[in-house]
Design a protein around this motif. Structure first.
Motif, PDB file in Angstrom:
ATOM      1  N   LEU A 236       0.432  -1.321   0.004  1.00 18.98           N
ATOM      2  CA  LEU A 236       0.183   0.022   0.062  1.00 18.98           C
ATOM      3  C   LEU A 236       0.460   1.404  -0.480  1.00 18.98           C
ATOM      4  CD1 LEU A 236      -2.663  -1.626   2.554  1.00 18.98           C
ATOM      5  CD2 LEU A 236      -2.868  -1.206   0.347  1.00 18.98           C
ATOM      6  N   GLY A 237       2.257   1.688   0.236  1.00 21.88           N
ATOM      7  CA  GLY A 237       2.945   2.221  -0.336  1.00 21.88           C
ATOM      8  C   GLY A 237       3.680   2.836   1.069  1.00 21.88           C
ATOM      9  N   VAL A 238       3.455   1.798   2.189  1.00 21.37           N
ATOM     10  CA  VAL A 238       4.066   2.584   3.768  1.00 21.37           C
ATOM     11  C   VAL A 238       5.559   0.891   3.364  1.00 21.37           C
ATOM     12  CG1 VAL A 238       3.801   2.892   5.707  1.00 21.37           C
ATOM     13  CG2 VAL A 238       2.524   3.265   4.077  1.00 21.37           C
ATOM     14  N   SER A 239       6.526   1.607   3.612  1.00 19.72           N
ATOM     15  CA  SER A 239       8.036   0.568   3.583  1.00 19.72           C
ATOM     16  C   SER A 239       7.861   0.036   5.008  1.00 19.72           C
ATOM     17  CB  SER A 239       9.371   1.366   2.990  1.00 19.72           C
ATOM     18  OG  SER A 239       9.436   1.771   4.173  1.00 19.72           O
ATOM     19  N   GLU A 240       8.727  -0.835   5.287  1.00 18.40           N
ATOM     20  CA  GLU A 240       8.847  -1.724   6.604  1.00 18.40           C
ATOM     21  C   GLU A 240      10.023  -0.281   7.292  1.00 18.40           C
ATOM     22  OE1 GLU A 240      11.976  -4.421   9.145  1.00 18.40           O
ATOM     23  OE2 GLU A 240      11.210  -4.910   6.926  1.00 18.40           O
ATOM     24  N   LYS A 241      10.587   0.647   6.483  1.00 17.53           N
ATOM     25  CA  LYS A 241      11.624   1.288   7.093  1.00 17.53           C
ATOM     26  C   LYS A 241      10.844   2.339   7.706  1.00 17.53           C
ATOM     27  CE  LYS A 241      15.732   4.156   6.198  1.00 17.53           C
ATOM     28  NZ  LYS A 241      16.629   4.129   5.143  1.00 17.53           N
ATOM     29  N   GLU A 242       9.547   2.868   6.488  1.00 17.32           N
ATOM     30  CA  GLU A 242       9.317   4.305   7.641  1.00 17.32           C
ATOM     31  C   GLU A 242       8.187   3.437   8.615  1.00 17.32           C
ATOM     32  OE1 GLU A 242       7.789   6.579   2.572  1.00 17.32           O
ATOM     33  OE2 GLU A 242       7.198   4.259   2.948  1.00 17.32           O
TER      34      GLU A 242
ATOM     35  N   GLU B  36      -1.546   9.570   5.389  1.00 18.77           N
ATOM     36  CA  GLU B  36      -0.640  10.254   4.339  1.00 18.77           C
ATOM     37  C   GLU B  36      -0.507   9.927   3.673  1.00 18.77           C
ATOM     38  OE1 GLU B  36       1.395  13.266   6.143  1.00 18.77           O
ATOM     39  OE2 GLU B  36      -0.107  14.068   7.207  1.00 18.77           O
ATOM     40  N   ALA B  37       0.569   8.496   3.881  1.00 18.90           N
ATOM     41  CA  ALA B  37       0.804   7.428   2.474  1.00 18.90           C
ATOM     42  C   ALA B  37       0.190   6.958   2.625  1.00 18.90           C
ATOM     43  CB  ALA B  37       1.575   7.259   4.038  1.00 18.90           C
ATOM     44  N   LEU B  38      -1.450   6.751   2.427  1.00 16.41           N
ATOM     45  CA  LEU B  38      -2.416   5.927   1.448  1.00 16.41           C
ATOM     46  C   LEU B  38      -3.488   6.791   0.562  1.00 16.41           C
ATOM     47  CD1 LEU B  38      -3.092   3.539   4.887  1.00 16.41           C
ATOM     48  CD2 LEU B  38      -1.980   3.071   2.864  1.00 16.41           C
ATOM     49  N   GLY B  39      -2.969   7.970   1.209  1.00 16.12           N
ATOM     50  CA  GLY B  39      -4.109   8.540   0.623  1.00 16.12           C
ATOM     51  C   GLY B  39      -5.292   9.165   1.170  1.00 16.12           C
ATOM     52  N   ALA B  40      -5.501   8.802   2.221  1.00 17.68           N
ATOM     53  CA  ALA B  40      -6.426   8.421   2.644  1.00 17.68           C
ATOM     54  C   ALA B  40      -6.268   9.671   4.597  1.00 17.68           C
ATOM     55  CB  ALA B  40      -6.602   7.076   3.403  1.00 17.68           C
ATOM     56  N   SER B  41      -5.613  10.784   4.321  1.00 17.03           N
ATOM     57  CA  SER B  41      -5.456  11.336   5.418  1.00 17.03           C
ATOM     58  C   SER B  41      -6.799  12.279   5.245  1.00 17.03           C
ATOM     59  CB  SER B  41      -4.116  12.518   5.452  1.00 17.03           C
ATOM     60  OG  SER B  41      -4.589  13.460   4.164  1.00 17.03           O
TER      61      SER B  41
END
Length: 181
Positions: A149-155, A169-174
């Motif tokens: 879904l666009g959020v890496s382990e590091k993030e 925000e990363a998912l476009g759902a903020s």
């Protein structure tokens, strides 16, 4: 203070709803609650946070087993919501294994880290409490839970106090998450 919300992915994007977890006692209850939010068996994320303490993400994809990520197990274990997420399987314990047998511990009355008078400087290690020995400090669970879904382990591991907002925000759902806050 706690906040919990459901984010359901639909054909039209993400839909958010706040959720009451008072009647949720198990991970299975939580997964059922998430599945009810998406009749089409789409991905549903349960986002839980304790202010300045920890956050958790539970991902339910249709009838698949839920996937879990908790940012700080040692903080979450002291929370009723955290206890729902911190299953024996997630912590690598056998069911019913609540830590060391207190009857078997050498409880000699000394403070942790303080050697006995009878021991020299190379004495035995102090015993740890049941919670410390069975619950790791730091994150547990599936660090790749949001990778596709666009959020890496590091993030995910670097997220801070406002992790749920960062995830949204990363998912476009903020915007949809803010409507239920």
């Amino acid at each position: 203070m706690y906040f919990a919300a459901l984010l359901a992915r639909t054909e039209d994007g993400w839909e958010a709803s706040d959720t009451e977890l008072d009647d949720v006692e198990t991970l299975s209850d939580l997964a059922d609650l998430a599945r009810e939010a998406s009749p089409d068996e789409d991905t549903v994320l349960v986002l839980i946070e304790q202010e300045d303490g920890w956050f958790g993400v539970v991902r339910v994809d249709g009838e698949d087993d839920p996937r879990i990520y908790v940012s700080d197990a040692s903080a979450a274990v002291r929370s009723s919501y955290g206890e729902i997420l911190l299953t024996d399987e997630l912590l690598g314990r056998n069911p019913g294994d609540d830590g060391p047998d207190l009857d078997a511990l050498d409880l000699d009355g000394t403070e942790d880290g303080e050697p006995d008078d009878d021991e020299d400087a190379g004495g035995a290690e102090p015993a740890t409490g049941a919670a410390e020995s069975t619950v790791p400090h730091g994150p547990v669970g599936d660090p790749d839970i949001l990778e596709d879904l666009g959020v890496s382990e590091k993030e995910l591991r670097s997220m801070s106090e406002d992790a749920l907002t960062e995830i949204a925000e990363a998912l476009g759902a903020s915007e949809v998450l803010e409507t239920v806050r």
